[in-house]
Design a protein around this motif. Structure first.
Motif, PDB file in Angstrom:
ATOM      1  N   UNK A  52       0.873  -1.204   0.000  1.00 40.14           N
ATOM      2  CA  UNK A  52       0.000   0.000   0.000  1.00 40.14           C
ATOM      3  C   UNK A  52       0.896   1.236   0.000  1.00 40.14           C
ATOM      4  N   UNK A  53       1.400   1.634  -1.168  1.00 34.52           N
ATOM      5  CA  UNK A  53       2.410   2.695  -1.219  1.00 34.52           C
ATOM      6  C   UNK A  53       2.021   4.017  -0.556  1.00 34.52           C
ATOM      7  N   UNK A  54       0.788   4.491  -0.817  1.00 35.18           N
ATOM      8  CA  UNK A  54       0.449   5.815  -0.272  1.00 35.18           C
ATOM      9  C   UNK A  54       0.261   5.764   1.235  1.00 35.18           C
ATOM     10  N   UNK A  55      -0.230   4.642   1.754  1.00 36.99           N
ATOM     11  CA  UNK A  55      -0.319   4.471   3.207  1.00 36.99           C
ATOM     12  C   UNK A  55       1.088   4.405   3.798  1.00 36.99           C
ATOM     13  N   UNK A  56       1.951   3.618   3.187  1.00 35.12           N
ATOM     14  CA  UNK A  56       3.306   3.425   3.740  1.00 35.12           C
ATOM     15  C   UNK A  56       4.127   4.717   3.669  1.00 35.12           C
ATOM     16  N   UNK A  57       3.929   5.493   2.627  1.00 35.97           N
ATOM     17  CA  UNK A  57       4.658   6.774   2.527  1.00 35.97           C
ATOM     18  C   UNK A  57       4.245   7.705   3.667  1.00 35.97           C
ATOM     19  N   UNK A  58       2.966   7.658   4.052  1.00 30.87           N
ATOM     20  CA  UNK A  58       2.510   8.469   5.192  1.00 30.87           C
ATOM     21  C   UNK A  58       3.111   7.918   6.489  1.00 30.87           C
ATOM     22  N   UNK A  59       3.072   6.590   6.680  1.00 36.01           N
ATOM     23  CA  UNK A  59       3.624   5.979   7.902  1.00 36.01           C
ATOM     24  C   UNK A  59       5.098   6.347   8.078  1.00 36.01           C
ATOM     25  N   UNK A  60       5.861   6.152   6.997  1.00 34.19           N
ATOM     26  CA  UNK A  60       7.319   6.349   7.091  1.00 34.19           C
ATOM     27  C   UNK A  60       7.662   7.834   7.227  1.00 34.19           C
ATOM     28  N   UNK A  61       6.901   8.689   6.510  1.00 33.88           N
ATOM     29  CA  UNK A  61       7.224  10.132   6.575  1.00 33.88           C
ATOM     30  C   UNK A  61       6.875  10.699   7.950  1.00 33.88           C
ATOM     31  N   UNK A  62       5.686  10.368   8.465  1.00 36.96           N
ATOM     32  CA  UNK A  62       5.297  10.880   9.793  1.00 36.96           C
ATOM     33  C   UNK A  62       6.083  10.180  10.899  1.00 36.96           C
ATOM     34  N   UNK A  63       6.514   8.950  10.632  1.00 40.30           N
ATOM     35  CA  UNK A  63       7.243   8.186  11.656  1.00 40.30           C
ATOM     36  C   UNK A  63       8.756   8.366  11.568  1.00 40.30           C
ATOM     37  N   UNK A  64       9.191   9.306  10.691  1.00 37.96           N
ATOM     38  CA  UNK A  64      10.622   9.640  10.542  1.00 37.96           C
ATOM     39  C   UNK A  64      11.454   8.432  10.100  1.00 37.96           C
ATOM     40  N   UNK A  65      10.825   7.565   9.281  1.00 34.11           N
ATOM     41  CA  UNK A  65      11.594   6.416   8.776  1.00 34.11           C
ATOM     42  C   UNK A  65      11.750   6.431   7.264  1.00 34.11           C
ATOM     43  N   UNK A  66      11.294   7.506   6.630  1.00 31.42           N
ATOM     44  CA  UNK A  66      11.250   7.526   5.162  1.00 31.42           C
ATOM     45  C   UNK A  66      12.621   7.845   4.558  1.00 31.42           C
ATOM     46  N   UNK A  67      12.847   7.308   3.344  1.00 31.88           N
ATOM     47  CA  UNK A  67      14.024   7.684   2.550  1.00 31.88           C
ATOM     48  C   UNK A  67      13.730   9.083   2.018  1.00 31.88           C
ATOM     49  N   UNK A  68      14.346  10.097   2.598  1.00 32.96           N
ATOM     50  CA  UNK A  68      13.923  11.491   2.403  1.00 32.96           C
ATOM     51  C   UNK A  68      14.012  11.943   0.945  1.00 32.96           C
ATOM     52  N   UNK A  69      15.090  11.558   0.266  1.00 31.22           N
ATOM     53  CA  UNK A  69      15.263  12.090  -1.092  1.00 31.22           C
ATOM     54  C   UNK A  69      14.129  11.592  -2.001  1.00 31.22           C
ATOM     55  N   UNK A  70      13.860  10.274  -1.949  1.00 30.45           N
ATOM     56  CA  UNK A  70      12.811   9.708  -2.813  1.00 30.45           C
ATOM     57  C   UNK A  70      11.429  10.103  -2.307  1.00 30.45           C
ATOM     58  N   UNK A  71      11.283  10.110  -0.973  1.00 32.05           N
ATOM     59  CA  UNK A  71       9.969  10.414  -0.410  1.00 32.05           C
ATOM     60  C   UNK A  71       9.126   9.163  -0.218  1.00 32.05           C
ATOM     61  N   UNK A  72       9.681   8.015  -0.622  1.00 31.20           N
ATOM     62  CA  UNK A  72       8.963   6.746  -0.385  1.00 31.20           C
ATOM     63  C   UNK A  72       9.996   5.702   0.039  1.00 31.20           C
ATOM     64  N   UNK A  73       9.505   4.569   0.636  1.00 27.34           N
ATOM     65  CA  UNK A  73      10.446   3.541   1.071  1.00 27.34           C
ATOM     66  C   UNK A  73      11.188   3.972   2.333  1.00 27.34           C
ATOM     67  N   UNK A  74      11.998   3.050   2.836  1.00 30.74           N
ATOM     68  CA  UNK A  74      12.637   3.276   4.133  1.00 30.74           C
ATOM     69  C   UNK A  74      14.029   3.878   3.982  1.00 30.74           C
ATOM     70  N   UNK A  75      14.437   4.645   4.971  1.00 27.31           N
ATOM     71  CA  UNK A  75      15.818   5.132   5.021  1.00 27.31           C
ATOM     72  C   UNK A  75      16.730   3.958   5.378  1.00 27.31           C
ATOM     73  N   UNK A  76      18.018   4.106   5.090  1.00 28.07           N
ATOM     74  CA  UNK A  76      19.024   3.059   5.372  1.00 28.07           C
ATOM     75  C   UNK A  76      18.562   1.686   4.858  1.00 28.07           C
ATOM     76  N   UNK A  77      18.014   1.682   3.658  1.00 32.34           N
ATOM     77  CA  UNK A  77      17.432   0.452   3.126  1.00 32.34           C
ATOM     78  C   UNK A  77      18.490  -0.430   2.459  1.00 32.34           C
ATOM     79  N   UNK A  78      18.188  -1.723   2.365  1.00 33.02           N
ATOM     80  CA  UNK A  78      19.021  -2.666   1.599  1.00 33.02           C
ATOM     81  C   UNK A  78      18.062  -3.490   0.749  1.00 33.02           C
TER      82      UNK A  78
END
Ligand code: FO1
Length: 322
Positions: A52-78
């Protein structure tokens, strides 16, 4: 104060982050409830997992876990797991699913498989990301599985999943039509219509008017609730000076035969929109029945502080009557 926000995509998530930052700075904690109604038309099932991309982008952005440059997905991702799936020949590989991000999809898919509704699943995910403590309730627009598809014709006329059009083809295939598969069986998720009807303010972030806001508006009852709510409805233009701030809103609007202008986008919402916040370059935008306002500040949400100022302007416009 009760605020309802229709949100999709990176722009919506960044606007929400700014709104919460603004509320933290200007209002006593616990005095404002924010209900987010998230677009689920972007949703896709991959490798047996519900994403659920749009839900997850909200979760990660508000929860300070988002990959900031892309704006989606997790930071420090592998991406070790996806690389392994590729070794097994699993398709598709054009949608990048990181190892941390996959934990979200596994958790969601397990809970859905146990019979929880998408709303209940989203509430569990939101709890982990600290949204309740921020006074935020995150609702999918519907609990019924829906998926936006795009009708394209590059010699062969066919409907492809929105994500394939957006991610694999970068919206380069001319879109003839957007069709939300499953929408005929969709009903608004619990709390969605009440959140709109019971709000003091309804905000439309600078999300894509066609494949984000437009999809939410297609859920039965949502548009009527927006037309009937006593709330002030304020939107923020996703178009600055004739071009989308990010993404491919211009390609989406072209499919509808709508110009990529701040004025034309507001024209899609005139049956419920009261005020339209535009960038200073679009100060001459005139939309019948809608108050158009250009604050001195540009609408680019360059950082959280800028997003907070823009959200603050939108909120102030909702409180000033007229
Ligand atoms: N967008 C891309 O451009 N490329 C990707 O590989 C990609 C993967 C991805 C994975 C999880 C997720 O939640 C979002 C992802 N997005 C990706 C963004 C996605 O396409 C969004 O739906 C758009 O940003 C529009 O909202």
């Amino acid at each position: 104060m009760k605020i309802a926000v229709l949100s999709g995509g990176v722009g919506g998530a960044r606007f929400l982050r700014g709104l919460l930052h603004h509320l933290d700075q200007t209002r006593p904690a616990g005095t404002t409830e924010v209900t987010v109604i998230a677009n689920t038309g972007d949703d896709i099932t991959l490798f047996g997992l519900r994403v659920c991309p749009d839900v997850d982008t909200i979760l990660y952005t508000l929860g300070a876990g988002v990959e900031e440059r892309a704006g989606w997905g997790r930071a420090q991702e592998s991406f070790r797991l996806q690389a392994e799936l590729t070794e097994y020949g699993l398709q598709p590989q054009w949608f990048r699913l990181g190892d941390l991000d996959l934990a979200t999809h596994i958790a969601r898919s397990q809970w859905l498989g146990q019979g929880l509704t998408l709303s209940a699943v989203t509430a569990r995910l939101a709890a982990r990301w600290g949204l309740p403590e921020r006074g935020v309730t995150l609702l999918p627009m519907t609990d019924v599985p829906v998926e936006t598809h795009v009708v394209v014709d590059d010699g062969e006329r066919r409907a492809i999943h929105f994500q394939e059009w957006w991610v694999r083809h970068h919206a380069s295939l001319p879109a003839e039509q957007f069709v939300v598969v499953g929408l005929d069986r969709a009903t608004a998720a619990p709390g969605v219509l009440d959140a709109i009807r019971g709000a003091d303010v309804v905000l439309l972030p600078p999300s894509n008017p066609v494949v984000s806001i437009g999809i939410i508006l297609g859920v039965p009852g949502v548009r009527d609730a927006l037309r009937g709510t006593p709330a002030r409805v304020v939107g923020v233009s996703p178009i600055i000076g004739g071009a989308p701030v990010r993404g491919y809103a211009d390609a989406c609007l072209a499919a509808l035969g709508v110009p990529a202008t701040a004025e034309a986008v507001a024209g899609l919402y005139t049956d419920f929109l009261h005020t339209w916040l535009v960038d200073p370059t679009d100060a001459d935008a005139a939309v019948p029945g809608v108050r158009t306002v250009a604050h001195g500040e540009e609408l680019l949400m360059r950082d959280v502080a800028a997003s907070a100022r823009i959200a603050g302007h939108a909120l102030a416009l909702a409180e000033v009557g007229g």
